[in-house]
Every structure is written in C-alpha cells, then in structure tokens.
Write a protein that holds these residues in place. Structure first.
Motif, PDB file in Angstrom:
ATOM      1  N   LEU A 195      18.113   0.344  10.228  1.00 30.37           N
ATOM      2  CA  LEU A 195      17.738   0.254   8.879  1.00 30.37           C
ATOM      3  C   LEU A 195      18.723   0.673   7.921  1.00 30.37           C
ATOM      4  N   VAL A 196      18.933   0.125   7.145  1.00 29.55           N
ATOM      5  CA  VAL A 196      19.863   0.685   5.815  1.00 29.55           C
ATOM      6  C   VAL A 196      18.916   1.314   4.948  1.00 29.55           C
ATOM      7  N   SER A 197      19.499   2.350   3.952  1.00 23.67           N
ATOM      8  CA  SER A 197      18.695   3.097   3.124  1.00 23.67           C
ATOM      9  C   SER A 197      18.402   2.335   2.043  1.00 23.67           C
ATOM     10  N   THR A 198      17.164   2.378   1.714  1.00 20.67           N
ATOM     11  CA  THR A 198      16.492   1.893   0.624  1.00 20.67           C
ATOM     12  C   THR A 198      15.382   2.635  -0.193  1.00 20.67           C
ATOM     13  N   THR A 199      14.795   2.018  -1.303  1.00 25.30           N
ATOM     14  CA  THR A 199      14.136   3.019  -2.284  1.00 25.30           C
ATOM     15  C   THR A 199      12.626   2.844  -1.746  1.00 25.30           C
ATOM     16  N   SER A 200      11.827   3.796  -2.108  1.00 23.03           N
ATOM     17  CA  SER A 200      10.466   3.686  -1.632  1.00 23.03           C
ATOM     18  C   SER A 200       9.637   2.437  -2.331  1.00 23.03           C
ATOM     19  N   GLY A 201       8.753   1.905  -1.578  1.00 23.25           N
ATOM     20  CA  GLY A 201       8.180   0.536  -2.141  1.00 23.25           C
ATOM     21  C   GLY A 201       8.825  -0.778  -1.908  1.00 23.25           C
ATOM     22  N   THR A 202       9.956  -0.640  -1.260  1.00 20.49           N
ATOM     23  CA  THR A 202      10.769  -1.908  -0.707  1.00 20.49           C
ATOM     24  C   THR A 202      10.540  -2.047   0.720  1.00 20.49           C
ATOM     25  N   THR A 203      11.052  -3.357   1.057  1.00 18.70           N
ATOM     26  CA  THR A 203      11.160  -3.622   2.474  1.00 18.70           C
ATOM     27  C   THR A 203      12.604  -3.737   3.140  1.00 18.70           C
ATOM     28  N   TRP A 227       0.730  -1.319  -0.016  1.00 19.07           N
ATOM     29  CA  TRP A 227       0.009   0.143   0.039  1.00 19.07           C
ATOM     30  C   TRP A 227       0.968   1.243  -0.056  1.00 19.07           C
ATOM     31  N   THR A 228       0.714   2.012  -1.159  1.00 17.53           N
ATOM     32  CA  THR A 228       1.550   3.112  -1.247  1.00 17.53           C
ATOM     33  C   THR A 228       0.899   4.268  -1.435  1.00 17.53           C
ATOM     34  N   PRO A 229       1.146   5.585  -0.717  1.00 17.68           N
ATOM     35  CA  PRO A 229       0.538   6.737  -0.841  1.00 17.68           C
ATOM     36  C   PRO A 229       1.127   7.444  -2.313  1.00 17.68           C
ATOM     37  N   PRO A 230       0.027   8.346  -2.643  1.00 20.07           N
ATOM     38  CA  PRO A 230       0.360   9.075  -4.138  1.00 20.07           C
ATOM     39  C   PRO A 230       1.912   9.545  -3.867  1.00 20.07           C
ATOM     40  N   VAL A 231       2.557   9.696  -5.174  1.00 22.44           N
ATOM     41  CA  VAL A 231       3.657  10.156  -5.365  1.00 22.44           C
ATOM     42  C   VAL A 231       3.729  11.848  -5.160  1.00 22.44           C
ATOM     43  N   SER A 232       4.312  12.598  -4.603  1.00 18.98           N
ATOM     44  CA  SER A 232       4.569  13.936  -4.383  1.00 18.98           C
ATOM     45  C   SER A 232       4.451  14.684  -5.955  1.00 18.98           C
ATOM     46  N   THR A 233       4.028  15.627  -6.069  1.00 17.85           N
ATOM     47  CA  THR A 233       3.896  16.349  -7.185  1.00 17.85           C
ATOM     48  C   THR A 233       5.308  16.725  -7.618  1.00 17.85           C
ATOM     49  N   GLY A 234       5.943  16.598  -8.795  1.00 18.37           N
ATOM     50  CA  GLY A 234       6.865  16.843  -9.283  1.00 18.37           C
ATOM     51  C   GLY A 234       8.051  16.082  -9.201  1.00 18.37           C
ATOM     52  N   GLY A 235       8.016  14.922  -8.902  1.00 13.21           N
ATOM     53  CA  GLY A 235       9.081  14.041  -8.643  1.00 13.21           C
ATOM     54  C   GLY A 235       8.672  12.672  -8.304  1.00 13.21           C
ATOM     55  N   ALA A 236       9.617  11.647  -8.302  1.00 10.88           N
ATOM     56  CA  ALA A 236       9.390  10.511  -7.820  1.00 10.88           C
ATOM     57  C   ALA A 236       9.479  10.156  -6.247  1.00 10.88           C
ATOM     58  N   ALA A 237       8.972   9.099  -5.843  1.00 11.67           N
ATOM     59  CA  ALA A 237       8.705   8.979  -4.282  1.00 11.67           C
ATOM     60  C   ALA A 237      10.103   8.921  -3.756  1.00 11.67           C
ATOM     61  N   ALA A 238      10.241   9.464  -2.642  1.00 11.62           N
ATOM     62  CA  ALA A 238      11.528   9.765  -1.649  1.00 11.62           C
ATOM     63  C   ALA A 238      11.868   8.305  -1.225  1.00 11.62           C
ATOM     64  N   ASN A 239      12.991   8.089  -1.294  1.00 11.10           N
ATOM     65  CA  ASN A 239      13.710   6.920  -0.754  1.00 11.10           C
ATOM     66  C   ASN A 239      13.973   7.237   0.883  1.00 11.10           C
ATOM     67  N   CYS A 240      14.029   6.072   1.567  1.00 14.25           N
ATOM     68  CA  CYS A 240      14.199   5.881   2.901  1.00 14.25           C
ATOM     69  C   CYS A 240      15.731   6.084   3.188  1.00 14.25           C
ATOM     70  N   SER A 241      16.110   6.670   4.138  1.00 16.58           N
ATOM     71  CA  SER A 241      17.449   7.075   4.739  1.00 16.58           C
ATOM     72  C   SER A 241      17.975   5.976   5.738  1.00 16.58           C
ATOM     73  N   THR A 242      19.128   5.759   5.905  1.00 16.44           N
ATOM     74  CA  THR A 242      19.633   4.644   7.228  1.00 16.44           C
ATOM     75  C   THR A 242      19.283   5.523   8.209  1.00 16.44           C
ATOM     76  N   THR A 243      18.546   4.813   9.271  1.00 15.35           N
ATOM     77  CA  THR A 243      18.339   5.253  10.619  1.00 15.35           C
ATOM     78  C   THR A 243      18.149   4.117  11.602  1.00 15.35           C
ATOM     79  N   SER A 244      18.438   4.786  13.105  1.00 19.29           N
ATOM     80  CA  SER A 244      18.469   3.802  14.197  1.00 19.29           C
ATOM     81  C   SER A 244      17.032   3.246  14.338  1.00 19.29           C
ATOM     82  N   ILE A 245      16.411   2.301  15.024  1.00 19.95           N
ATOM     83  CA  ILE A 245      15.168   1.892  15.112  1.00 19.95           C
ATOM     84  C   ILE A 245      14.961   1.115  16.655  1.00 19.95           C
TER      85      ILE A 245
END
Length: 286
Positions: A101-109, A73-91
């Motif tokens: 969590l290591v950085s990855t592209t939108s729509g992946t796990t 389930w994916t929200p609409p892509v923001s106007t003007g470009g592709a969906a943003a990737n997720c950056s590396t973060t501590s969880i």
C-alpha cells in the motif's frame, strides 16, 4: 391525556410538553437545537468503511463516536492538528496473498499492488491507520520440499535427492545410490514430476584380470568373473554389454579351463574354437 393516543395528522404543541419518555421507531426531525443529558448511539460501524450521508454520527465497537466524512466513516481528528496520513506498508491478506500500500492522506482509499498471489484488495486510510475494505485472494502455488527421488533405467535403478524447488521450476537430479544416471524434476504446486530418466550400472573395469596368484589370466566364465570381482570386494557383471572377453577383441587361447579357473592352453594350437576365451576386461559393480 392519561391513556394511549393516536394522532393521524400533525400534533402542534405551543407550550412546554413534559413526558417521562419517548419511544420512536421512525426518524425524528427537529429544526431547533436538541439539548439532552446523555445520548446513546446504537449504530456500530467500522472506521474506513463507506457511508452514504455526510454528517451522520455512529459509534465504533469500543464506543467511540465516529462521523461520516467524505463518504467514509472517520474517527475524530486528534486534538492539536489534522488527521495523520498513512505511510507505505506491506500487507498480507486472504489465504497468503501479499502486496504493498502506497502512502496516502487520511480519508482516502488505496488499492494493493500485488507482490505474491493473485487478486485485489482495497484499503482505506483513517487518521494514520489502514483498514481493509474489500478484496479477493488466490494464493501463490506451493513450492516443493527437498525429497528423495527414485527412477529406473533399462539395466539398473537409481535414486537421488532433489533440492527444494520453486513451483514452475525444473532442476536436474543426479543418482547417488552407486549407479550412474540423472532425471529432470519439475515442481507443480507442491508436486514433483520426473522426466528424461537415465540410469545404468556403475562399473569398475579391470584390464587383463588374473587368478588369485596374480599371474595367470582367467578364462571367460560367469563363475570365474564372479570370483575375480569378489576378490576386489565387488559384484560381477556378466552381460555381454559390459563383460568384454578376448573372443570379442578377438584374442583366443586354445585349451581347457581347469579347477583353478585358469585357461590351460594347448601347446600346438593353430585354430579355434577348440580353445577357451581369456578375459581381457573384467567389469565389476560397487
């Protein structure tokens, strides 16, 4: 028809059908375009969760339209470009588990790389935001806080302050209550256990103690030794292991003990035990 109608087969309408409303409890299939004033989507889903059929539409808890894209389930892509990737973060998840969590592209796990605790966690990336999918957590064992420990030896009792200890760590603790000793402290999930305790009386030795005048040797007698140690602001130890008198070295003076706690030696003394023992070392405790 002006009343209720039940159609068991196919209903074909070649012209325009005008109705005040349609109440349908099953699926509605239409091969043409659907034109409507407004449309209400009642199925509420969470961004990042899995979905079974691409192209389906639903809404979020806030009312935003969301689509099933690539099984997520994916929200609409923001106007003007592709969906943003997720950056590396501590969880941090569950009951105290942590990971990265290591950085990855939108729509992946992504799976969490555990750094504290044990277990696993899966997150999805949706337009720059991480969303928890599934996981389990066994928190890390609790550490032990700083605390006072007490233990005993054969002749004395000791106590000392343990520092803060990580679970699974062993440290040595020395006695600080005036007696000599140590103990090994082991931390196991917030609880300290002790092993290898040693404890003995802390003594101060005085060689060749004398009476209150500072001139005459005192004889070995528990009272004599107590009076001497009290004059030093201490307590006497009279056990044979720490109070060594002249009889053990051996130094013997024949004579008698007078009221001043002195040994009055005879002038012609050729043998003992007719005399009294002279204390060579007085042992006193703090």
């Amino acid at each position: 028809t002006t009343g209720n109608s039940t159609v068991g087969g196919t209903l074909g309408v070649t012209g325009q059908a005008n109705m005040n409303g349609i109440n349908n409890t099953g699926s509605l299939s239409n091969t043409g375009n659907v034109t409507a004033n407004m449309m209400q989507l009642n199925s509420v889903v969470t961004a990042g969760n899995g979905c079974s059929q691409n192209g389906m539409q639903a809404r979020t808890t806030t009312g935003s339209v969301i689509s099933c894209i690539g099984g997520i389930w994916t929200p609409p892509v923001s106007t003007g470009g592709a969906a943003a990737n997720c950056s590396t973060t501590s969880i941090t998840f569950g009951a105290g588990c942590q990971g990265t969590l290591v950085s990855t592209t939108s729509g992946t796990t992504q799976s969490v790389a555990m750094t504290s605790g044990s277990g696993y966690a899966n997150y999805s990336c949706s337009n720059g935001s991480w969303s928890f999918l599934s996981g389990s957590c066994t928190p890390p064992p609790a550490n032990c806080s700083s605390q006072t420990l007490s233990w005993s030896g054969s002749t004395a009792s000791c106590s000392g302050v343990s520092p803060a200890i990580n679970s699974g760590q062993l440290v040595g603790v020395n006695s600080t209550n005036g007696n000599i000793g140590s103990v090994s402290a082991y931390c196991n999930n917030g609880t300290i256990s002790m092993s290898s305790p040693t404890c003995s009386v802390q003594t101060t030795n005085y060689n060749n103690p004398t009476d209150s005048s500072g001139q005459n040797p005192i004889s070995f007698n528990p009272n004599n030794l107590a009076i001497f140690c009290q004059s030093k602001g201490k307590n006497a130890i009279v056990s044979s292991s720490v109070a060594r008198d002249a009889g053990k070295d051996p130094l013997v003076v024949c004579g008698t003990i007078d009221a001043a706690l002195k040994c009055q030696a005879y002038t012609n003394c050729t043998s003992w035990p007719s005399g009294c023992y002279v204390i060579k070392v007085a042992a006193c405790t703090p």
